[in-house]
Design an enzyme around this catalytic site. Structure first.
Site, PDB file in Angstrom:
ATOM      1  N   ASN A 266      58.712 -19.609   7.296  1.00  0.00           N
ATOM      2  CA  ASN A 266      58.903 -20.982   6.797  1.00  0.00           C
ATOM      3  C   ASN A 266      60.361 -21.387   6.955  1.00  0.00           C
ATOM      4  O   ASN A 266      60.677 -22.480   7.434  1.00  0.00           O
ATOM      5  CB  ASN A 266      58.520 -21.076   5.319  1.00  0.00           C
ATOM      6  CG  ASN A 266      57.155 -20.496   5.051  1.00  0.00           C
ATOM      7  OD1 ASN A 266      56.312 -20.496   5.933  1.00  0.00           O
ATOM      8  ND2 ASN A 266      56.938 -19.981   3.853  1.00  0.00           N
ATOM      9  N   ASP A 267      61.245 -20.496   6.541  1.00  0.00           N
ATOM     10  CA  ASP A 267      62.664 -20.812   6.673  1.00  0.00           C
ATOM     11  C   ASP A 267      63.167 -20.584   8.087  1.00  0.00           C
ATOM     12  O   ASP A 267      64.054 -21.293   8.550  1.00  0.00           O
ATOM     13  CB  ASP A 267      63.488 -19.998   5.665  1.00  0.00           C
ATOM     14  CG  ASP A 267      63.428 -20.651   4.291  1.00  0.00           C
ATOM     15  OD1 ASP A 267      63.615 -21.874   4.221  1.00  0.00           O
ATOM     16  OD2 ASP A 267      63.153 -19.950   3.312  1.00  0.00           O
TER      17      ASP A 267
ATOM     18  N   GLU B 203      65.345 -14.951   8.018  1.00  0.00           N
ATOM     19  CA  GLU B 203      64.949 -16.359   7.847  1.00  0.00           C
ATOM     20  C   GLU B 203      65.935 -17.297   8.531  1.00  0.00           C
ATOM     21  O   GLU B 203      65.715 -18.496   8.602  1.00  0.00           O
ATOM     22  CB  GLU B 203      64.928 -16.723   6.359  1.00  0.00           C
ATOM     23  CG  GLU B 203      64.151 -15.774   5.499  1.00  0.00           C
ATOM     24  CD  GLU B 203      63.964 -16.273   4.088  1.00  0.00           C
ATOM     25  OE1 GLU B 203      62.982 -16.981   3.851  1.00  0.00           O
ATOM     26  OE2 GLU B 203      64.820 -15.963   3.229  1.00  0.00           O
TER      27      GLU B 203
ATOM     28  N   HIS C 256      57.763 -25.783  -0.898  1.00  0.00           N
ATOM     29  CA  HIS C 256      57.295 -24.819  -1.897  1.00  0.00           C
ATOM     30  C   HIS C 256      56.173 -25.386  -2.754  1.00  0.00           C
ATOM     31  O   HIS C 256      55.335 -24.651  -3.260  1.00  0.00           O
ATOM     32  CB  HIS C 256      58.469 -24.285  -2.719  1.00  0.00           C
ATOM     33  CG  HIS C 256      59.283 -23.321  -1.921  1.00  0.00           C
ATOM     34  ND1 HIS C 256      60.402 -23.711  -1.222  1.00  0.00           N
ATOM     35  CD2 HIS C 256      59.089 -22.018  -1.630  1.00  0.00           C
ATOM     36  CE1 HIS C 256      60.881 -22.665  -0.566  1.00  0.00           C
ATOM     37  NE2 HIS C 256      60.106 -21.625  -0.793  1.00  0.00           N
TER      38      HIS C 256
ATOM     39  N   CYS D  97      55.976 -12.658   6.264  1.00  0.00           N
ATOM     40  CA  CYS D  97      55.461 -13.102   4.966  1.00  0.00           C
ATOM     41  C   CYS D  97      55.509 -14.622   4.817  1.00  0.00           C
ATOM     42  O   CYS D  97      55.223 -15.148   3.757  1.00  0.00           O
ATOM     43  CB  CYS D  97      56.219 -12.428   3.820  1.00  0.00           C
ATOM     44  SG  CYS D  97      57.950 -12.854   3.767  1.00  0.00           S
TER      45      CYS D  97
ATOM     46  N   ARG E   1      57.538 -13.743  -5.242  1.00  0.00           N
ATOM     47  CA  ARG E   1      58.579 -14.774  -5.333  1.00  0.00           C
ATOM     48  C   ARG E   1      59.030 -14.885  -6.793  1.00  0.00           C
ATOM     49  O   ARG E   1      58.512 -15.717  -7.543  1.00  0.00           O
ATOM     50  CB  ARG E   1      58.023 -16.123  -4.865  1.00  0.00           C
ATOM     51  CG  ARG E   1      57.745 -16.226  -3.372  1.00  0.00           C
ATOM     52  CD  ARG E   1      57.294 -17.646  -3.015  1.00  0.00           C
ATOM     53  NE  ARG E   1      57.356 -17.919  -1.607  1.00  0.00           N
ATOM     54  CZ  ARG E   1      56.308 -17.899  -0.776  1.00  0.00           C
ATOM     55  NH1 ARG E   1      55.110 -17.616  -1.232  1.00  0.00           N
ATOM     56  NH2 ARG E   1      56.464 -18.181   0.497  1.00  0.00           N
TER      57      ARG E   1
ATOM     58  N   ARG F 129      62.050 -28.439   5.600  1.00  0.00           N
ATOM     59  CA  ARG F 129      60.620 -28.119   5.468  1.00  0.00           C
ATOM     60  C   ARG F 129      59.921 -28.959   4.410  1.00  0.00           C
ATOM     61  O   ARG F 129      58.690 -29.000   4.357  1.00  0.00           O
ATOM     62  CB  ARG F 129      60.435 -26.624   5.175  1.00  0.00           C
ATOM     63  CG  ARG F 129      61.120 -26.155   3.923  1.00  0.00           C
ATOM     64  CD  ARG F 129      61.203 -24.640   3.864  1.00  0.00           C
ATOM     65  NE  ARG F 129      60.103 -24.046   3.139  1.00  0.00           N
ATOM     66  CZ  ARG F 129      60.107 -22.799   2.687  1.00  0.00           C
ATOM     67  NH1 ARG F 129      61.144 -22.007   2.914  1.00  0.00           N
ATOM     68  NH2 ARG F 129      59.085 -22.326   2.039  1.00  0.00           N
TER      69      ARG F 129
ATOM     70  N   ARG G 225      61.016  -9.672  -4.398  1.00  0.00           N
ATOM     71  CA  ARG G 225      62.143 -10.383  -3.776  1.00  0.00           C
ATOM     72  C   ARG G 225      63.084 -10.872  -4.865  1.00  0.00           C
ATOM     73  O   ARG G 225      62.632 -11.424  -5.880  1.00  0.00           O
ATOM     74  CB  ARG G 225      61.624 -11.579  -2.971  1.00  0.00           C
ATOM     75  CG  ARG G 225      62.769 -12.374  -2.356  1.00  0.00           C
ATOM     76  CD  ARG G 225      62.271 -13.441  -1.441  1.00  0.00           C
ATOM     77  NE  ARG G 225      61.761 -14.595  -2.167  1.00  0.00           N
ATOM     78  CZ  ARG G 225      61.278 -15.675  -1.575  1.00  0.00           C
ATOM     79  NH1 ARG G 225      61.209 -15.727  -0.245  1.00  0.00           N
ATOM     80  NH2 ARG G 225      60.847 -16.695  -2.269  1.00  0.00           N
TER      81      ARG G 225
HETATM   82  C1  PEP Z   1      59.676 -17.987   4.163  1.00  0.00           C
HETATM   83  O1  PEP Z   1      60.716 -18.630   4.198  1.00  0.00           O
HETATM   84  O2  PEP Z   1      58.885 -17.913   5.125  1.00  0.00           O
HETATM   85  C2  PEP Z   1      59.312 -17.254   2.939  1.00  0.00           C
HETATM   86  C3  PEP Z   1      58.307 -16.410   2.923  1.00  0.00           C
HETATM   87  O3  PEP Z   1      60.018 -17.509   1.805  1.00  0.00           O
HETATM   88  P1  PEP Z   1      59.879 -18.874   0.969  1.00  0.00           P
HETATM   89  O4  PEP Z   1      58.709 -19.637   1.533  1.00  0.00           O
HETATM   90  O5  PEP Z   1      59.703 -18.511  -0.436  1.00  0.00           O
HETATM   91  O6  PEP Z   1      61.178 -19.551   1.251  1.00  0.00           O
HETATM   92 MG    MG Z   2      62.174 -18.349   2.637  1.00  0.00          MG
END
Ligand code: PEP
Ligand code: MG
Length: 580
Positions: free
Chosen positions: A463-464, A440, A195, A511, A302, A474, A338
Site C-alpha cells: 500500500n505504501d 514500503e 486505512h 502484507c 497493526r 493513497r 508491528r
Molecule cells: C502497507 O503499507 O502495505 C501496509 C501493510 O501497512 P499499512 O497499510 O498499515 O500502512
Molecule cells: Mg504501510
C-alpha cells in the site's frame, strides 16, 4: 427517484439496505464560553466555516452530472439561500459577541430557534424545510469541527439494514463503527488503500469510496444497493435491479460456503510448494476471524489501533495484556507485531495529539518509525510490552517505514535498551526475538543491502510502496485512478525485494492489500513469494488460487510481465497468466 453513482470499490460483495447519513450529532457539539479576548477570533472562525460551506455547495452544484435531476440543483440552491439568511449567517455571530458562546454552541442555539419557527408553520412543505436548515447547520458544524464525524448511538438490529453514507470517515471512527454491524458504507472521499478502507475490508462489508458528492445527493432512509465488486451504488433501485442484486447476494453466500471447504487444506501449489497464509489484524479479537478462516498465524498486527479513540496513551501493562492476549489466542501460531505506525491518515486522538503540527504532506512527515524515534518514551514503552509478550509464544517484531540504515540502528539500540530494562526488572522475554522491517519506501527497496544485513526478515507493504513510488496519496480520491499496483516500477521493486531476500536467505512476505487479491496471487507466486499476509476474509479466495497454480508452468509468463513496460500489455499478460 432512481440513480446510479460510480466510485472506487474498496470492499467486495453486495449490500442492500437503507441509507443512514453520518453527520455531526448536534447534541454532541462542544459548548463552552470563550474569553473576551477571543471574540473576534471566534467570529472569524464561524465566518470561515460558513464560507467553506458556501464553496462546498457551489462546487457540488458545479459538478452535478448533466443527467442529474433538476430537483437536485433546486435543492442545492435552497441550501445556499438558507446559508445566507441573516438568521443563520449573522445571528450566531451576535450570540458569540453578546453571550461569549463558542461558534458551535452559537449556531446550534440559533438552529433550534429557527427550526422551532418552522414547526409552527401550517403548510407541510414549508414545515419540512426545517430539515434543510438542520442539514445546512450540520455542514457548518462539519466545517467547524473538522472531517471526523461524531457518531450517533446505534441500535444493533437496525444496523444490519443500514448503509452508512458519509462525506468521509476517519480510520479511528471506522474502528468505533466496527461493532455496530452495519451492512455497508459509502463515502465521498477516500482511496482503495486508505486505512479507512482497510478497516472496512477487515469487516468484510461491501464499500465504495470516492463518490464525490453522494453524501449530498442521498437522503436519509433511501434504499441503496452497494456493488462493492465494481464500485457502483444504486439509489432507490427499480424492482428488477433490486431482484437481480438479491440474486447476486445469495450467490455470494453460496460461494463463501463453497470456499469454506478449503479451510483446513494446507496451502500448497500444484508443484508441491508450501505457502504460508497469515492474517492481518487491527485489534485483538480479529485473531478469531483469522483462525476461523484457516490462517496459520498473524503476519501483521497493526498496533496503532490500540492507541486510537482515547485521550491518553495505553500504558506498558495495558499494551502487554493486549499483545499477550493475541499470543495466547494463537496457541503456538506465530505473530508479527508491528511497532506503532501513526501519522498520515492515522492520527492519535485526545490529549496525545495536542502538540501535533499540521503538516503540509503528512504521509511524508513524522510517521511510523520516524514518530517513534522522535518519541523515545512512547517507543520504549511499546518495545518493552512487545518483548514481554515474546516470553509467552512465537513473537516477531516489525518496524514500519524504514528508509535509512541509521533508523534500523537506532531501533536496534532501543530494543537492546528495552531488553536491558527488562533484565533489570527480572522480567522474561525471548532473547532471540526476530526483528524485521517493512519495505514500503522505494529507497529501501533500492538499497536492500543495508536491510538484509541488519534484519531477520522483510515484509513488503505494497500500500505504501505504491503510494511512495508513484507519489499518489493513497487516501486521496482525486488521484485514486493513478494508484496502480501493476505499474512496472512497483513490480520491479517488489520482485527485486523478494529475490534479494531469497538470495540472502531472509524470509520475505507481502502484507499490503495486493497479498489479498486473488488476481495478483499467481504473479506474486511467480516472483518467488512464499509468505502472504492479508485480511482474514481474503485467506480462502487466495488459497483457492494457490491450490490451482503450478509455479513451473507460470515462470515464463511472469518473467514476461516483469519485462513488460506498457500498462495495456502488463494487464493483458496478467489476464493470460490467470487463465493458464
Ligand atoms: C502497507 O503499507 O502495505 C501496509 C501493510 O501497512 P499499512 O497499510 O498499515 O500502512
Ligand atoms: Mg504501510
Amino acid at each position: 427517484m432512481s440513480f446510479t453513482l460510480h466510485g472506487i470499490p474498496v470492499s467486495r460483495g453486495v449490500a442492500i439496505g437503507h441509507s443512514h447519513r453520518l453527520n455531526p450529532a448536534i447534541a454532541d457539539v462542544p459548548r463552552y464560553l470563550i474569553p473576551e479576548a477571543s471574540i473576534s477570533r471566534e467570529v472569524r472562525r464561524f465566518r470561515t466555516a460558513v464560507a467553506q460551506v458556501e464553496r462546498e455547495l457551489h462546487q457540488i452544484k458545479r459538478d452535478l452530472p448533466e443527467k442529474a435531476p433538476a430537483e437536485l440543483a433546486a435543492f442545492l440552491e435552497l441550501h445556499e439561500l438558507i446559508l445566507h439568511d441573516p438568521l443563520l449567517a449573522d445571528a450566531p455571530a451576535a450570540l458569540i459577541r453578546t453571550h461569549r458562546y463558542n461558534a458551535e454552541w452559537a449556531i446550534t442555539t440559533q438552529m433550534v430557534e429557527v427550526i422551532g419557527q418552522f414547526e409552527t408553520i401550517e403548510d407541510e412543505y414549508l414545515r419540512e424545510r426545517g430539515g434543510d436548515v438542520r442539514q445546512v447547520v450540520e455542514r457548518i458544524l462539519h466545517a467547524l469541527i473538522g472531517s471526523t464525524a461524531i457518531l450517533p448511538q446505534y441500535d444493533a438490529t437496525a444496523a444490519a439494514e443500514m448503509i452508512l453514507v458519509a462525506h468521509d470517515i476517519s480510520p479511528a471512527d471506522m474502528l468505533r463503527l466496527r461493532d455496530t454491524g452495519f451492512a455497508g458504507f459509502i463515502t465521498d472521499l477516500g482511496g482503495a488503500t486508505s486505512h479507512t478502507a482497510i478497516v472496512a475490508r477487515s469487516l468484510d462489508i461491501p464499500a465504495v469510496v470516492g463518490l464525490q458528492n453522494a453524501h449530498q445527493l442521498i437522503a436519509q432512509g433511501e434504499t441503496i444497493i452497494i456493488d462493492g465488486d465494481v464500485g457502483v451504488v444504486v439509489v432507490d433501485p427499480p424492482p428488477l435491479v433490486l431482484e437481480e442484486y438479491r440474486h447476486r447476494l445469495s450467490e455470494i453466500v453460496l460461494e463463501r460456503k463453497r470456499l469454506r471447504r478449503l479451510r483446513n487444506m494446507p496451502a500448497q501449489t500444484l508443484d508441491g510448494a508450501s505457502i504460508e497464509m497469515l492474517g492481518n489484524i487491527e485489534l485483538v479479537d480479529d485473531v478469531d476471524d483469522m483462525v476461523e478462516e484457516g490462517g496459520e498465524g498473524v503476519g501483521l498486527f497493526r498496533t496503532e489501533y490500540l492507541f486510537m479513540n482515547r485521550a491518553t496513551l495505553p500504558s506498558e501493562e495495558e499494551q502487554f495484556e493486549s499483545y499477550a492476549d493475541v499470543v495466547k489466542k494463537l496457541k503456538g501460531q506465530p505473530v508479527t507485531i508491528r511497532t506503532l505506525d501513526i501519522g498520515a491518515d492515522k492520527t492519535l486522538g485526545g490529549s496525545v495529539d495536542k502538540d501535533a503540527v499540521v503538516a503540509t504532506n503528512p504521509a511524508l512527515g513524522l510517521r511510523a518509525i520516524r514518530f517513534c524515534i522522535s518519541e523515545p518514551l512512547i517507543f520504549m514503552t511499546q518495545l518493552r510490552a512487545i518483548l514481554r509478550a515474546s516470553a509467552l509464544g512465537p513473537v516477531k517484531l516489525m518496524i514500519p517505514m524504514l528508509a535509512h540504515a541509521h533508523e534500523i540502528e537506532q531501533s536496534m539500540q532501543m530494543i537492546q535498551h528495552a531488553k536491558a530494562q527488562l533484565d533489570a526488572r527480572g522480567q522474561a522475554y525471548d532473547s532471540t526475538i526476530q526483528i524485521g522491517g517493512m519495505i514500503e519506501i522505494p529507497a529501501a527497496a533500492l538499497s536492500l543491502g543495508l536491510f538484509v544485513k541488519r534484519l531477520d526478515f522483510l515484509s513488503i507493504g505494497t500500500n505504501d510502496l505504491v503510494q511512495y513510488t508513484l507519489a499518489i496519496d493513497r487516501a486521496n480520491s482525486s488521484v485514486a485512478h493513478l494508484f496502480d499496483p501493476l505499474h512496472p516500477a512497483v513490480l520491479y521493486l517488489m520482485a527485486l525485494t523478494i529475490q534479494t531476500g531469497q538470495k540472502a536467505g531472509l524470509p520475505v512476505s507481502v502484507c499490503g492489500e495486493m497479498a489479498g487479491e486473488p488476481k495478483f496471487t499467481r504473479l506474486l507466486l511467480g516472483m518467488g513469494l512464499r509468505q502472504f499476509s492479508m485480511h482474514p476474509t481474503r485467506l480462502l479466495p487466495v488459497k483457492q488460487e494457490i491450490l490451482r497454480t503450478d509455479r513451473h508452468g507460470i515462470e515464463a509468463q511472469v518473467r514476461k510481465i516483469l519485462r513488460a513496460q506498457e500498462p495495456g500489455k502488463i494487464r493483458e499478460l496478467l489476464e493470460e497468466l490467470n487463465r493458464m
